[in-house]
Design a protein around this motif. Structure first.
Motif, PDB file in Angstrom:
ATOM      1  N   UNK A 154       0.764  -1.133  -0.165  1.00 51.33           N
ATOM      2  CA  UNK A 154      -0.190  -0.035  -0.029  1.00 51.33           C
ATOM      3  C   UNK A 154       0.894   1.181   0.093  1.00 51.33           C
ATOM      4  N   UNK A 155       2.133   1.226   0.787  1.00 51.98           N
ATOM      5  CA  UNK A 155       2.888   2.328   0.654  1.00 51.98           C
ATOM      6  C   UNK A 155       3.539   2.756  -0.631  1.00 51.98           C
ATOM      7  N   UNK A 156       3.834   1.532  -1.365  1.00 53.36           N
ATOM      8  CA  UNK A 156       4.478   1.746  -2.598  1.00 53.36           C
ATOM      9  C   UNK A 156       3.400   1.992  -3.824  1.00 53.36           C
ATOM     10  N   UNK A 157       2.141   1.652  -3.612  1.00 50.64           N
ATOM     11  CA  UNK A 157       1.274   1.982  -4.536  1.00 50.64           C
ATOM     12  C   UNK A 157       0.893   3.446  -4.367  1.00 50.64           C
ATOM     13  N   UNK A 158       0.702   3.848  -3.055  1.00 50.46           N
ATOM     14  CA  UNK A 158       0.483   5.250  -2.980  1.00 50.46           C
ATOM     15  C   UNK A 158       1.492   6.260  -3.601  1.00 50.46           C
ATOM     16  N   UNK A 159       2.697   5.740  -3.244  1.00 47.18           N
ATOM     17  CA  UNK A 159       3.752   6.519  -4.013  1.00 47.18           C
ATOM     18  C   UNK A 159       3.786   6.730  -5.371  1.00 47.18           C
ATOM     19  N   UNK A 160       3.717   5.427  -5.769  1.00 44.27           N
ATOM     20  CA  UNK A 160       3.185   5.523  -7.276  1.00 44.27           C
ATOM     21  C   UNK A 160       2.424   6.279  -7.733  1.00 44.27           C
ATOM     22  N   UNK A 161       1.098   6.342  -7.068  1.00 44.74           N
ATOM     23  CA  UNK A 161      -0.084   6.965  -7.563  1.00 44.74           C
ATOM     24  C   UNK A 161       0.307   8.568  -7.398  1.00 44.74           C
ATOM     25  N   UNK A 162       1.117   8.920  -6.283  1.00 48.04           N
ATOM     26  CA  UNK A 162       1.304  10.501  -6.507  1.00 48.04           C
ATOM     27  C   UNK A 162       2.496  10.854  -7.421  1.00 48.04           C
ATOM     28  N   UNK A 163       3.332   9.822  -7.630  1.00 51.05           N
ATOM     29  CA  UNK A 163       4.121  10.325  -8.864  1.00 51.05           C
ATOM     30  C   UNK A 163       3.516  10.481 -10.139  1.00 51.05           C
ATOM     31  N   UNK A 164       2.529   9.374 -10.319  1.00 55.80           N
ATOM     32  CA  UNK A 164       1.787   9.494 -11.596  1.00 55.80           C
ATOM     33  C   UNK A 164       1.061  10.866 -11.670  1.00 55.80           C
ATOM     34  N   UNK A 165       0.441  11.480 -10.561  1.00 56.56           N
ATOM     35  CA  UNK A 165      -0.044  12.516 -10.519  1.00 56.56           C
ATOM     36  C   UNK A 165       0.706  13.814 -10.964  1.00 56.56           C
ATOM     37  N   UNK A 166       1.794  13.597 -10.501  1.00 55.96           N
ATOM     38  CA  UNK A 166       2.723  14.627 -10.764  1.00 55.96           C
ATOM     39  C   UNK A 166       3.070  14.581 -12.157  1.00 55.96           C
TER      40      UNK A 166
END
Length: 170
Positions: A154-166
């Motif tokens: 879940x930590x990894x998925x949330x970090x990826x999600x934030x970077x994708x939004x960026x």
């Protein structure tokens, strides 16, 4: 004087007032557009600050969770190698320190789902450490418990999600 001459005198005055009105209207429209652009920029800046805050804390919590997990694995390995009580003593202090740091950081995880996964992982690692310390059923090379694995995912998925939004931001 002809009847049309009066109107010829009014047109320059009317054009002057209409020009002033057009200038005021254009200025008002430009001001509204600038305010809307500033509001959008403020929202984008706030979102960026929030994401930077969240990313920093997610990465830091991930590091602390790995540290905590390492203390449990190291204790398990030391017990399997037959370490004495004296050799095992530093693990308790290391665990308390790692737990304190991780518990202090978990509150800064903004995503409720990720925060709950993180709390579950911390609880599991705390119980696992106590069981190992008390010499109850040790973990002995058991794969990572699902709550810890779920927290990492879940930590990894949330970090990826934030970077994708960026990447989508201008």
């Amino acid at each position: 004087m002809k009847t049309g001459d009066g109107w010829l005198a009014v047109w320059p005055v009317a054009a002057f007032f209409l020009g002033g009105l057009a200038t005021q209207l254009t200025s008002w429209v430009n001001h509204r557009r600038q305010r809307a652009e500033q509001a959008e920029q403020t929202v984008a800046d706030e979102r960026k600050r929030r994401e930077e805050f969240e990313l920093a804390h997610l990465v830091e919590f991930n590091r602390l969770l790995r540290e905590l997990h390492k203390v449990v694995r190291d204790l398990e390995a030391a017990k399997l190698q037959g370490a004495s009580q004296e050799e095992l003593a530093p693990f308790g202090a290391a665990m308390r320190s790692a737990q304190q740091d991780a518990r202090g950081q978990v509150g800064f995880i903004l995503s409720t789902t990720v925060r709950h996964c993180a709390e579950d992982a911390l609880d599991y690692l705390g119980v696992a450490f106590k069981e190992l310390e008390a010499e109850r059923t040790p973990l002995i090379r058991r794969p990572i418990h699902s709550s810890v694995e779920k927290a990492y995912r879940s930590l990894s998925a949330r970090v990826r999600e934030l970077y994708e939004d960026r990447e989508l931001l201008p």
